[in-house]
Motif scaffolding. Structure first.
Motif, PDB file in Angstrom:
ATOM      1  N   ASP A  96       0.833  -1.208   0.000  1.00 36.43           N
ATOM      2  CA  ASP A  96       0.000   0.000   0.000  1.00 36.43           C
ATOM      3  C   ASP A  96       0.866   1.255   0.000  1.00 36.43           C
ATOM      4  O   ASP A  96       0.568   2.232  -0.697  1.00 36.43           O
ATOM      5  N   GLU A  97       1.931   1.235   0.781  1.00 35.23           N
ATOM      6  CA  GLU A  97       2.821   2.393   0.832  1.00 35.23           C
ATOM      7  C   GLU A  97       3.578   2.575  -0.483  1.00 35.23           C
ATOM      8  O   GLU A  97       3.772   3.709  -0.937  1.00 35.23           O
TER       9      GLU A  97
ATOM     10  N   MET B 179       3.337   5.968  -2.745  1.00 37.75           N
ATOM     11  CA  MET B 179       4.521   6.740  -3.142  1.00 37.75           C
ATOM     12  C   MET B 179       4.665   6.784  -4.656  1.00 37.75           C
ATOM     13  O   MET B 179       4.985   7.829  -5.235  1.00 37.75           O
ATOM     14  N   ASN B 180       4.434   5.652  -5.293  1.00 38.12           N
ATOM     15  CA  ASN B 180       4.640   5.536  -6.735  1.00 38.12           C
ATOM     16  C   ASN B 180       3.626   6.363  -7.530  1.00 38.12           C
ATOM     17  O   ASN B 180       3.908   6.768  -8.659  1.00 38.12           O
ATOM     18  N   ALA B 181       2.472   6.638  -6.942  1.00 33.57           N
ATOM     19  CA  ALA B 181       1.430   7.394  -7.648  1.00 33.57           C
ATOM     20  C   ALA B 181       1.893   8.793  -8.030  1.00 33.57           C
ATOM     21  O   ALA B 181       1.388   9.369  -8.999  1.00 33.57           O
ATOM     22  N   ASN B 182       2.872   9.331  -7.302  1.00 28.92           N
ATOM     23  CA  ASN B 182       3.362  10.685  -7.562  1.00 28.92           C
ATOM     24  C   ASN B 182       4.631  10.722  -8.407  1.00 28.92           C
ATOM     25  O   ASN B 182       5.206  11.798  -8.594  1.00 28.92           O
TER      26      ASN B 182
ATOM     27  N   SER C 133      13.501   5.782  -2.453  1.00 27.28           N
ATOM     28  CA  SER C 133      14.694   6.529  -2.892  1.00 27.28           C
ATOM     29  C   SER C 133      14.320   7.545  -3.963  1.00 27.28           C
ATOM     30  O   SER C 133      14.869   8.645  -4.007  1.00 27.28           O
ATOM     31  N   ARG C 134      13.375   7.188  -4.807  1.00 27.53           N
ATOM     32  CA  ARG C 134      12.916   8.133  -5.829  1.00 27.53           C
ATOM     33  C   ARG C 134      12.164   9.294  -5.178  1.00 27.53           C
ATOM     34  O   ARG C 134      12.333  10.443  -5.574  1.00 27.53           O
ATOM     35  N   VAL C 135      11.347   8.986  -4.184  1.00 31.50           N
ATOM     36  CA  VAL C 135      10.658  10.049  -3.446  1.00 31.50           C
ATOM     37  C   VAL C 135      11.693  10.977  -2.808  1.00 31.50           C
ATOM     38  O   VAL C 135      11.555  12.206  -2.851  1.00 31.50           O
TER      39      VAL C 135
ATOM     40  N   GLY D 185      11.611  11.874  -7.819  1.00 34.44           N
ATOM     41  CA  GLY D 185      12.193  11.367  -9.066  1.00 34.44           C
ATOM     42  C   GLY D 185      12.847  12.423  -9.929  1.00 34.44           C
ATOM     43  O   GLY D 185      13.614  12.089 -10.833  1.00 34.44           O
ATOM     44  N   ALA D 186      12.591  13.694  -9.677  1.00 31.84           N
ATOM     45  CA  ALA D 186      13.151  14.760 -10.510  1.00 31.84           C
ATOM     46  C   ALA D 186      14.675  14.798 -10.431  1.00 31.84           C
ATOM     47  O   ALA D 186      15.341  15.198 -11.403  1.00 31.84           O
TER      48      ALA D 186
END
Length: 190
Positions: free
Chosen positions: A102-103, A107-110, A171-173, A178-179
């Motif tokens: 779920d987490e 996180m991946n949704a953004n 890590s992407r967050v 991700g930018a």
């Protein structure tokens, strides 16, 4: 409740250690390697938390607690005897795996979908989370190897698998959603 009033016992001086059921095994035993690596992961996560704040830090703290649950699970063989045990051992559960999923989804949704592999780095937190990701993968490999010859809770292995994915997405967050990811450029240095 755990009570630790004496830190050294001298019982391991000859190269053995006690499992959660009291059995003594070599310190290089596969079970010890698996739960020892989950402990190593927990220590690496403690360093990562030095760079985290807010909800990310709270999530990392929850995972640290889960990793102690995981170590307790992995250090206790003989799953078939769980029902008869005076003190039933702590086992990882599907709900802990579901929470990670779920987490990850939240996180991946953004995040923008990737078009290349990510090089470990970017922010300090992201770099430390990549270390956690790779240690989680090693703990998973050791647990899978152990499961070839001994009882291992399948939820423990699944948890480690999801956890490495969680660290990757986190890590992407940590890299500005991700930018600020550092992307692999195949053959860039030829």
């Amino acid at each position: 409740m755990v009570v630790l009033n004496k830190i050294y016992t001298r019982t391991g001086d000859k190269g053995t250690t006690a499992l959660g059921n009291g059995a003594r095994v070599a310190k290089y035993d596969g079970r010890v390697a698996a739960y020892g690596t989950s402990d190593e992961l927990n220590a690496a996560l403690g360093v990562a938390r030095l760079h985290a704040a807010g909800e990310m830090d709270a999530a990392l703290m929850r995972i640290q607690n889960d990793l102690f649950d995981l170590g307790a699970d992995l250090c206790r063989p003989d799953m078939a005897k769980d029902a008869q045990a005076e003190y039933p051992p702590l086992r990882m559960t599907d709900s802990q795996v579901t929470r990670l999923e779920d987490e990850i989804d939240a996180m991946n949704a953004n995040l923008t979908p990737l078009r290349s592999f990510v090089l470990p780095g970017g922010s300090a937190l992201a770099a430390h989370l990549h270390i956690c990701r790779t240690v989680a993968r090693r703990a998973e490999r050791l647990s899978v190897e152990l499961a070839q010859t001994e009882d291992v809770n399948a939820d423990a292995v699944t948890y480690l698998n999801r956890l490495s994915d969680w660290f990757f997405v986190a890590s992407r967050v940590a890299n500005n959603n991700g930018a600020d990811d550092v992307l692999w450029v195949p053959g860039a240095n030829r």
